[in-house]
Motif scaffolding. Structure first.
Motif, mmCIF file in Angstrom:
data_model
loop_
_atom_site.group_PDB
_atom_site.id
_atom_site.type_symbol
_atom_site.label_atom_id
_atom_site.label_comp_id
_atom_site.label_asym_id
_atom_site.label_seq_id
_atom_site.Cartn_x
_atom_site.Cartn_y
_atom_site.Cartn_z
ATOM 1 N N TYR A 92 3.395 13.121 -0.008
ATOM 2 C CA TYR A 92 3.042 12.603 1.323
ATOM 3 C C TYR A 92 1.646 13.083 1.725
ATOM 4 N N ASP A 93 1.378 14.358 1.475
ATOM 5 C CA ASP A 93 0.076 14.925 1.850
ATOM 6 C C ASP A 93 -1.065 14.274 1.068
ATOM 7 N N ARG A 94 -0.872 14.012 -0.227
ATOM 8 C CA ARG A 94 -1.914 13.355 -1.028
ATOM 9 C C ARG A 94 -2.192 11.940 -0.520
ATOM 10 N N ILE A 95 -1.139 11.219 -0.203
ATOM 11 C CA ILE A 95 -1.322 9.843 0.279
ATOM 12 C C ILE A 95 -2.002 9.865 1.648
ATOM 13 N N ARG A 96 -1.599 10.806 2.510
ATOM 14 C CA ARG A 96 -2.261 10.941 3.818
ATOM 15 C C ARG A 96 -3.747 11.255 3.649
ATOM 16 N N GLU A 97 -4.052 12.138 2.708
ATOM 17 C CA GLU A 97 -5.446 12.521 2.466
ATOM 18 C C GLU A 97 -6.256 11.317 2.005
ATOM 19 N N ARG A 98 -5.678 10.481 1.138
ATOM 20 C CA ARG A 98 -6.382 9.284 0.676
ATOM 21 C C ARG A 98 -6.674 8.346 1.855
ATOM 22 N N ARG A 99 -5.773 8.251 2.792
ATOM 23 C CA ARG A 99 -5.933 7.349 3.943
ATOM 24 C C ARG A 99 -6.779 7.959 5.061
ATOM 25 N N ASN A 100 -6.975 9.238 5.050
ATOM 26 C CA ASN A 100 -7.677 9.931 6.119
ATOM 27 C C ASN A 100 -9.003 9.237 6.443
ATOM 28 N N PRO A 101 -9.334 8.979 7.685
ATOM 29 C CA PRO A 101 -8.734 9.498 8.918
ATOM 30 C C PRO A 101 -7.601 8.622 9.458
ATOM 31 N N ALA B 50 5.106 5.825 -5.214
ATOM 32 C CA ALA B 50 4.045 5.776 -4.204
ATOM 33 C C ALA B 50 2.856 6.639 -4.615
ATOM 34 N N ASP B 51 3.127 7.785 -5.187
ATOM 35 C CA ASP B 51 2.076 8.707 -5.621
ATOM 36 C C ASP B 51 1.249 8.086 -6.750
ATOM 37 N N GLY B 52 1.919 7.547 -7.755
ATOM 38 C CA GLY B 52 1.204 6.900 -8.861
ATOM 39 C C GLY B 52 0.403 5.706 -8.400
ATOM 40 N N LEU C 232 -3.709 5.291 -8.633
ATOM 41 C CA LEU C 232 -4.332 4.131 -9.281
ATOM 42 C C LEU C 232 -5.245 3.394 -8.313
ATOM 43 N N MET C 233 -4.734 3.041 -7.145
ATOM 44 C CA MET C 233 -5.530 2.244 -6.201
ATOM 45 C C MET C 233 -6.722 3.051 -5.674
ATOM 46 N N GLY C 234 -6.529 4.341 -5.466
ATOM 47 C CA GLY C 234 -7.646 5.179 -5.030
ATOM 48 C C GLY C 234 -8.753 5.223 -6.069
ATOM 49 N N SER C 235 -8.374 5.289 -7.333
ATOM 50 C CA SER C 235 -9.382 5.287 -8.405
ATOM 51 C C SER C 235 -10.108 3.953 -8.471
ATOM 52 N N ILE C 236 -9.370 2.866 -8.363
ATOM 53 C CA ILE C 236 -10.002 1.543 -8.384
ATOM 54 C C ILE C 236 -10.986 1.418 -7.232
ATOM 55 N N ARG C 237 -10.599 1.882 -6.068
ATOM 56 C CA ARG C 237 -11.426 1.701 -4.868
ATOM 57 C C ARG C 237 -12.628 2.645 -4.828
#
Length: 187
Positions: free
Chosen positions: A21-30, A47-49, A53-58
């Motif tokens: 949850y914390d990793r996904i929140r960090e990716r979406r921050n703020p 969700a984590d995987g 993946l999507m964070g790397s693509i973006r």
């Protein structure tokens, strides 16, 4: 949505689930977690995987954001993914896609060289073939290979493939209850 959203906090938090949850929140921050995250968090490991993946693509691609966002928007149009369009059309404009070009994508007028550059037409033809035909013609691939590095061709390919996955997930589960709504140009 066709199933309830997962909770914004893990129901039975353990260190592994809380870290996800914390990793996904960090990716979406703020920003907070978005409906797509809350749909995926029914299985935190998936969700984590997905987020990785999507964070790397973006954020880790060498291909500029304009052709990537143009492709994502066209995937949304082709797959009737209103939520995906609504999220990415403003990003396409911010990345430098001309408003007239984005309007052509929305109208599926993707060969209109009065408003689309040669690069944009090539990206959109690739996106169409990859999304609708699955198999991409040698001719279209050769055009991309003349324009982009091998890495950038791969990045465009994974972008189109990944956002096809996203759009199919969004539409199948009707995330944000957007199915059937009109796609509109951002203000």
């Amino acid at each position: 949505m066709r199933i309830p959203y997962a909770p914004k906090e893990p129901e039975n938090p353990n260190p592994e689930t809380q870290a996800i949850y914390d990793r996904i929140r960090e990716r979406r921050n703020p920003r907070p977690l978005i409906p797509l995250d809350l749909a995926l968090l029914h299985n935190p490991n998936i969700a984590d995987g997905f987020s990785t993946l999507m964070g790397s693509i973006r954020t880790k691609s060498s291909l500029s954001l304009a052709p990537m966002e143009l492709a994502v928007c066209y995937v949304a149009v082709l797959n009737k993914a209103v939520y995906e369009w609504t999220a990415h059309a403003p990003l396409a404009l911010k990345a430098g896609v001309k408003r007239e070009a984005l309007e052509a994508v929305l109208k599926n007028d993707v060969r209109n060289t009065d408003v689309l550059t040669e690069e944009e037409v090539e990206v959109l033809e690739f996106t169409y073939q990859s999304t609708k035909d699955i198999e991409v013609s040698d001719e279209v691939m050769e055009k991309l290979k003349r324009r982009y590095t091998d890495q950038q061709v791969m990045e465009l390919t994974i972008t189109v493939g990944a956002y096809n996955m996203v759009s199919r997930f969004l539409v199948a589960l009707n995330v944000t209850e957007s199915n059937g709504k009109e796609m509109k140009m951002p203000e």
